[in-house]
Design an enzyme around this catalytic site. Structure first.
Site, PDB file in Angstrom:
ATOM      1  N   CYS A 278      -2.356  -0.068   7.470  1.00  0.00           N
ATOM      2  CA  CYS A 278      -1.600   1.074   7.433  1.00  0.00           C
ATOM      3  C   CYS A 278      -1.788   1.926   8.625  1.00  0.00           C
ATOM      4  O   CYS A 278      -0.531   2.500   9.117  1.00  0.00           O
ATOM      5  CB  CYS A 278      -1.965   1.644   6.163  1.00  0.00           C
ATOM      6  SG  CYS A 278      -1.522   0.778   4.570  1.00  0.00           S
TER       7      CYS A 278
ATOM      8  N   CYS B 223      -6.193   1.901   5.698  1.00  0.00           N
ATOM      9  CA  CYS B 223      -6.858   0.630   6.181  1.00  0.00           C
ATOM     10  C   CYS B 223      -6.304   0.422   7.640  1.00  0.00           C
ATOM     11  O   CYS B 223      -5.558   0.780   8.015  1.00  0.00           O
ATOM     12  CB  CYS B 223      -6.459  -0.714   5.181  1.00  0.00           C
ATOM     13  SG  CYS B 223      -4.615  -1.181   5.245  1.00  0.00           S
TER      14      CYS B 223
ATOM     15  N   GLU C 206       0.819   4.009   1.874  1.00  0.00           N
ATOM     16  CA  GLU C 206       1.439   4.286   3.163  1.00  0.00           C
ATOM     17  C   GLU C 206       2.503   3.427   3.703  1.00  0.00           C
ATOM     18  O   GLU C 206       3.386   4.186   3.998  1.00  0.00           O
ATOM     19  CB  GLU C 206       0.300   4.151   3.939  1.00  0.00           C
ATOM     20  CG  GLU C 206      -0.999   5.013   3.728  1.00  0.00           C
ATOM     21  CD  GLU C 206      -1.962   4.248   3.263  1.00  0.00           C
ATOM     22  OE1 GLU C 206      -1.729   3.644   2.043  1.00  0.00           O
ATOM     23  OE2 GLU C 206      -3.150   4.170   3.789  1.00  0.00           O
TER      24      GLU C 206
ATOM     25  N   HIS D  95       0.932  -1.164   0.159  1.00  0.00           N
ATOM     26  CA  HIS D  95       0.150   0.000  -0.001  1.00  0.00           C
ATOM     27  C   HIS D  95       0.890   1.130  -0.007  1.00  0.00           C
ATOM     28  O   HIS D  95       1.856   1.109   0.389  1.00  0.00           O
ATOM     29  CB  HIS D  95      -0.887  -0.042   1.185  1.00  0.00           C
ATOM     30  CG  HIS D  95      -1.925  -0.921   1.217  1.00  0.00           C
ATOM     31  ND1 HIS D  95      -3.025  -1.186   2.244  1.00  0.00           N
ATOM     32  CD2 HIS D  95      -1.903  -2.216   0.496  1.00  0.00           C
ATOM     33  CE1 HIS D  95      -3.766  -2.230   2.027  1.00  0.00           C
ATOM     34  NE2 HIS D  95      -3.104  -2.905   1.179  1.00  0.00           N
TER      35      HIS D  95
END
Length: 186
Positions: free
Chosen positions: A123, A120, A92, A90
């Site tokens: 993260c 999410c 992040e 992801h």
């Protein structure tokens, strides 16, 4: 937090079509009470990273990590899950990993993270573990978010650090990117 987020977003009318600054760009750090054009640049850069991710057929999410003292970009990236065959790639996670490598330290307490979508749970947990100072995000994620939706990681008793949170910044632009992406996939 949502009231502050909407207030901050309402104070800024984003100009479109501006060039995205490079990693050497320095950004003024947002002060409570609103954000000016220069202070919005990291979020605009996160949106540009999201657009680049979309160009790679990734879900359009972008992130930018900024040194809070200098305003210098430490790391910027977009989702790379498909490209790397890595479900944890992801935006992040990528910028947190890169910043840790650059700084040679797992803690990023003097950094602010700008993300185009509410992080999410995975993260959000990484943000907590990295001790990131402030989290700014664009679109809210009622289905997969872990900050203001879902498990609300920063509100859990097991969470050791919660950043200051400002959501809804450039929310319409971030949401449109995601809506257009998923509409095209149907």
């Amino acid at each position: 937090m949502r009231g502050v987020s909407v207030f901050m977003a309402a104070l800024y009318d984003a100009g479109r079509g501006r060039a995205t600054p490079g990693l050497d760009q320095t950004y003024p750090i947002p002060q409570f009470g609103g954000m000016n054009d220069a202070q919005m640049e990291p979020m605009l850069r996160a949106l540009a990273e999201a657009e680049a991710a979309q160009g790679r057929a990734e879900v359009p999410v972008g992130a930018v990590l900024v040194d809070a003292a200098s305003g210098q970009v430490v790391a910027a990236d977009g989702n790379r899950i498909i490209e790397r065959n890595d479900p944890t790639a992801h935006a992040e996670m990528l910028v947190i990993r890169r910043a840790g490598e650059i700084r040679g330290a797992p803690r990023l307490a003097d950094c602010d993270l700008y993300v185009s979508l509410e992080p999410c749970p995975m993260c959000a947990a990484a943000i907590s573990l990295a001790r990131i100072r402030r989290l700014y995000f664009g679109a809210y994620d009622a289905k997969g978010g872990g900050v203001e939706h879902g498990p609300r990681i920063f509100g859990q008793a097991t969470c050791h650090h919660a950043p200051e949170i400002y959501g809804g910044i450039e929310e319409a632009a971030a949401a449109k990117l995601l809506q257009d992406f998923f509409r095209a996939r149907r």
